[in-house]
Design a protein around this motif. Structure first.
Motif, PDB file in Angstrom:
ATOM      1  N   ALA A   1       0.833  -1.188   0.000  1.00 45.98           N
ATOM      2  CA  ALA A   1       0.000   0.000   0.000  1.00 45.98           C
ATOM      3  C   ALA A   1       0.875   1.247   0.000  1.00 45.98           C
ATOM      4  N   ALA A   2       0.387   2.249  -0.699  1.00 46.84           N
ATOM      5  CA  ALA A   2       1.097   3.528  -0.708  1.00 46.84           C
ATOM      6  C   ALA A   2       1.007   4.166   0.667  1.00 46.84           C
ATOM      7  N   VAL A   3       2.042   4.862   1.037  1.00 47.34           N
ATOM      8  CA  VAL A   3       2.096   5.498   2.345  1.00 47.34           C
ATOM      9  C   VAL A   3       2.180   6.989   2.147  1.00 47.34           C
ATOM     10  N   LYS A   4       1.342   7.723   2.863  1.00 46.45           N
ATOM     11  CA  LYS A   4       1.485   9.170   2.861  1.00 46.45           C
ATOM     12  C   LYS A   4       1.803   9.598   4.279  1.00 46.45           C
ATOM     13  N   THR A   5       2.577  10.616   4.413  1.00 52.33           N
ATOM     14  CA  THR A   5       3.003  11.079   5.722  1.00 52.33           C
ATOM     15  C   THR A   5       2.620  12.548   5.864  1.00 52.33           C
ATOM     16  N   PRO A   6       1.349  12.835   6.179  1.00 53.02           N
ATOM     17  CA  PRO A   6       0.899  14.220   6.272  1.00 53.02           C
ATOM     18  C   PRO A   6       1.354  14.876   7.566  1.00 53.02           C
ATOM     19  N   GLN A   7       1.218  16.180   7.595  1.00 53.14           N
ATOM     20  CA  GLN A   7       1.537  16.945   8.791  1.00 53.14           C
ATOM     21  C   GLN A   7       0.586  16.557   9.908  1.00 53.14           C
ATOM     22  N   THR A   8       1.075  16.552  11.139  1.00 51.65           N
ATOM     23  CA  THR A   8       0.198  16.334  12.276  1.00 51.65           C
ATOM     24  C   THR A   8      -0.521  17.637  12.559  1.00 51.65           C
ATOM     25  N   GLU A   9      -1.492  17.601  13.459  1.00 54.01           N
ATOM     26  CA  GLU A   9      -2.273  18.791  13.737  1.00 54.01           C
ATOM     27  C   GLU A   9      -1.517  19.816  14.569  1.00 54.01           C
ATOM     28  N   SER A  10      -0.426  19.409  15.198  1.00 49.39           N
ATOM     29  CA  SER A  10       0.347  20.326  16.020  1.00 49.39           C
ATOM     30  C   SER A  10       1.102  21.305  15.136  1.00 49.39           C
ATOM     31  N   PRO A  11       0.959  22.609  15.373  1.00 52.83           N
ATOM     32  CA  PRO A  11       1.635  23.576  14.523  1.00 52.83           C
ATOM     33  C   PRO A  11       3.152  23.524  14.665  1.00 52.83           C
ATOM     34  N   ASN A  12       3.665  22.979  15.754  1.00 55.41           N
ATOM     35  CA  ASN A  12       5.105  22.899  15.971  1.00 55.41           C
ATOM     36  C   ASN A  12       5.711  21.624  15.412  1.00 55.41           C
ATOM     37  N   ALA A  13       4.882  20.702  14.982  1.00 51.41           N
ATOM     38  CA  ALA A  13       5.390  19.414  14.506  1.00 51.41           C
ATOM     39  C   ALA A  13       5.761  19.522  13.035  1.00 51.41           C
ATOM     40  N   GLY A  14       6.895  18.932  12.686  1.00 50.31           N
ATOM     41  CA  GLY A  14       7.319  18.911  11.301  1.00 50.31           C
ATOM     42  C   GLY A  14       6.889  17.628  10.641  1.00 50.31           C
ATOM     43  N   ALA A  15       7.142  17.504   9.354  1.00 53.36           N
ATOM     44  CA  ALA A  15       6.744  16.302   8.614  1.00 53.36           C
ATOM     45  C   ALA A  15       7.400  15.063   9.200  1.00 53.36           C
ATOM     46  N   GLU A  16       8.599  15.213   9.764  1.00 59.30           N
ATOM     47  CA  GLU A  16       9.277  14.050  10.334  1.00 59.30           C
ATOM     48  C   GLU A  16       8.569  13.534  11.581  1.00 59.30           C
ATOM     49  N   ASP A  17       7.692  14.342  12.176  1.00 62.36           N
ATOM     50  CA  ASP A  17       6.971  13.941  13.379  1.00 62.36           C
ATOM     51  C   ASP A  17       5.671  13.206  13.061  1.00 62.36           C
ATOM     52  N   ALA A  18       5.204  13.267  11.810  1.00 65.38           N
ATOM     53  CA  ALA A  18       3.934  12.646  11.446  1.00 65.38           C
ATOM     54  C   ALA A  18       4.082  11.131  11.396  1.00 65.38           C
ATOM     55  N   LEU A  19       3.081  10.441  11.913  1.00 64.62           N
ATOM     56  CA  LEU A  19       3.085   8.978  11.861  1.00 64.62           C
ATOM     57  C   LEU A  19       2.541   8.539  10.515  1.00 64.62           C
ATOM     58  N   PRO A  20       3.051   7.448   9.972  1.00 65.07           N
ATOM     59  CA  PRO A  20       2.608   6.985   8.652  1.00 65.07           C
ATOM     60  C   PRO A  20       1.158   6.507   8.666  1.00 65.07           C
ATOM     61  N   VAL A  21       0.480   6.737   7.555  1.00 66.78           N
ATOM     62  CA  VAL A  21      -0.884   6.256   7.362  1.00 66.78           C
ATOM     63  C   VAL A  21      -0.982   5.629   5.979  1.00 66.78           C
ATOM     64  N   ARG A  22      -1.949   4.757   5.807  1.00 65.19           N
ATOM     65  CA  ARG A  22      -2.187   4.137   4.505  1.00 65.19           C
ATOM     66  C   ARG A  22      -2.904   5.117   3.604  1.00 65.19           C
ATOM     67  N   ALA A  23      -2.818   4.892   2.314  1.00 66.30           N
ATOM     68  CA  ALA A  23      -3.514   5.742   1.349  1.00 66.30           C
ATOM     69  C   ALA A  23      -5.012   5.744   1.670  1.00 66.30           C
ATOM     70  N   GLY A  24      -5.595   6.912   1.696  1.00 62.29           N
ATOM     71  CA  GLY A  24      -7.014   7.040   1.979  1.00 62.29           C
ATOM     72  C   GLY A  24      -7.346   7.243   3.447  1.00 62.29           C
ATOM     73  N   GLU A  25      -6.370   7.104   4.321  1.00 65.66           N
ATOM     74  CA  GLU A  25      -6.610   7.316   5.750  1.00 65.66           C
ATOM     75  C   GLU A  25      -6.308   8.760   6.110  1.00 65.66           C
ATOM     76  N   ASP A  26      -6.997   9.253   7.105  1.00 64.48           N
ATOM     77  CA  ASP A  26      -6.699  10.577   7.637  1.00 64.48           C
ATOM     78  C   ASP A  26      -5.445  10.488   8.487  1.00 64.48           C
ATOM     79  N   ALA A  27      -4.772  11.609   8.627  1.00 66.28           N
ATOM     80  CA  ALA A  27      -3.567  11.666   9.461  1.00 66.28           C
ATOM     81  C   ALA A  27      -3.928  11.361  10.910  1.00 66.28           C
ATOM     82  N   TRP A  28      -2.935  10.843  11.633  1.00 64.37           N
ATOM     83  CA  TRP A  28      -3.124  10.613  13.065  1.00 64.37           C
ATOM     84  C   TRP A  28      -3.374  11.955  13.736  1.00 64.37           C
TER      85      TRP A  28
END
Length: 147
Positions: free
Chosen positions: A2-29
């Protein structure tokens, strides 16, 4: 895979490296989901540690009673050996479960939680929420079980 997207978390201080992986079609953690998983794992960690301590205490008592006392027939001795083996297995299972729980908490801390350790893809939020100690995606877990 499955393709993996790594979106930004909701925290304004968090960078892309802080986002947890999700499957394609899933909302970010969300922070709430992450905290829910963390709270469940920490609660399990406390409970499992208490169970492990009790199991180790029981095992220690069983190991002192080695089963070779005078008057014990072979059935008594066999029963004691079986009881020790069962308690040893339970103790080992508690140790493994505690290690898995601590490992999952560590993965949350280092932002690798939710990534499959075999293929690098996302485990999937539904799977991670249902089984917070999961380290493999469904496809990799199925391959592992077939071996």
């Amino acid at each position: 895979m499955a393709a993996v997207k790594t979106p930004q978390t909701e925290s304004p201080n968090a960078g892309a490296e802080d986002a947890l992986p999700v499957r394609a079609g899933e909302d970010a953690w969300t922070e709430a989901e992450i905290e829910e998983v963390r709270a469940e794992l920490e609660s399990d960690q406390e409970r499992i540690a208490a169970e492990l301590a009790a199991s180790e205490s029981d095992l220690e008592g069983l190991m002192r009673d080695y089963g070779g006392g005078s008057g014990d027939d072979s059935a008594d001795t066999g029963g004691k050996v079986l009881e020790r083996e069962q308690e040893l297995t339970l103790t080992q299972n508690w140790r493994m479960l505690l290690a898995q729980t601590e490992r999952a908490l560590g993965r949350l801390d280092d932002h690798t939680y939710g990534a499959c350790e075999a293929c690098g893809g996302a485990i999937g939020k539904a799977r991670a929420l249902a089984f917070p100690r999961a380290t493999l995606c469904v496809a990799c877990k199925q391959k592992q079980e077939r071996r």
